[in-house]
Design an enzyme around this catalytic site. Structure first.
Site, PDB file in Angstrom:
ATOM      1  N   HIS A 151     103.689  -7.873 -23.735  1.00  0.00           N
ATOM      2  CA  HIS A 151     103.340  -5.959 -22.912  1.00  0.00           C
ATOM      3  C   HIS A 151     101.681  -6.489 -21.971  1.00  0.00           C
ATOM      4  CE1 HIS A 151     104.081  -5.093 -27.157  1.00  0.00           C
ATOM      5  NE2 HIS A 151     104.681  -4.080 -25.732  1.00  0.00           N
TER       6      HIS A 151
ATOM      7  N   ARG B 236     112.869  -4.677 -20.291  1.00  0.00           N
ATOM      8  CA  ARG B 236     113.322  -6.085 -20.492  1.00  0.00           C
ATOM      9  C   ARG B 236     115.010  -6.247 -19.496  1.00  0.00           C
ATOM     10  NH1 ARG B 236     111.561  -5.540 -26.618  1.00  0.00           N
ATOM     11  NH2 ARG B 236     112.298  -3.748 -25.680  1.00  0.00           N
TER      12      ARG B 236
ATOM     13  N   SER C 238     108.573  -7.308 -30.079  1.00  0.00           N
ATOM     14  CA  SER C 238     106.773  -6.837 -31.145  1.00  0.00           C
ATOM     15  C   SER C 238     107.788  -6.641 -32.357  1.00  0.00           C
ATOM     16  CB  SER C 238     106.238  -5.774 -31.642  1.00  0.00           C
ATOM     17  OG  SER C 238     105.198  -5.431 -30.125  1.00  0.00           O
TER      18      SER C 238
END
Ligand code: PNS
Length: 169
Positions: A19, A92, A130
């Protein structure tokens, strides 16, 4: 001339180096970036919105033109309120694409004044998420390579096995 403002939205549960790379690159392209912690109704978060905001604030302290906020509502409405011209998302892999494409089209319908821009992730962050950070930290693994150094200990003390035991988890 009008300030060119872009929004970097996400769950950020918690913010990762992936991020932070996207935020840094976006900050070089716009006058102001607003990183906004939002609710993703498909995800159950470990950190509260306020905890996530504080972790982001610590992580972006060296980037001059970045603000951090929380918002519980539609992204398209938030972008309009802030006078933003763009929404920035990191991509991604192809697996991200269909979902992101659908959101971009919906947001364009809801707010035609805002463009969604995709930045491809750095190769070394392709696999980073995450949820992976949460899993590793909760099993007392090493997350040093995955999160901004300044928030490493905050995440560990919040998610590690002993922290969960103290919380009755
Ligand atoms: O980091 P995430 O979980 O991929 O971020 C998704 C997020 C929070 C940006 C997305 O769920 C979102 O925009 N939520 C706010 C509500 C909204 O506007 N949803 C999109 C309508 S299609």
């Amino acid at each position: 001339m009008n300030e060119r403002i872009a929004i970097c939205p996400g769950s950020f549960d918690p913010i990762t180096l992936g991020h932070l790379d996207i935020i840094n690159r976006a900050a070089a392209m716009f006058d102001k970036i607003i990183v906004v912690v939002m609710e993703n109704r498909d995800k159950k978060c470990s950190f509260t919105p306020d905890e996530r905001r504080v972790l982001i604030e610590k992580s972006v302290v060296g980037i001059q033109n970045v603000e951090v906020d929380c918002y519980d509502g539609l992204l398209a409405e938030y972008a309009a309120q802030k006078g933003a011209c763009a929404i920035i998302k990191g991509l991604r892999a192809m697996s991200d694409f269909e979902y992101e494409f659908q959101m971009a089209l919906t947001n364009k319908k809801l707010n035609p004044d805002v463009e969604t821009l995709f930045l491809t992730t750095k190769a070394e962050n392709m696999y980073l998420s995450s949820s992976m950070v949460r899993l590793i930290a909760s099993m007392n693994g090493d997350i040093t390579e995955f999160v901004p150094p300044i928030i490493h200990d905050d995440i560990v003390s919040r998610l590690s096995k002993s922290a969960n035991k103290n919380n009755g988890g």
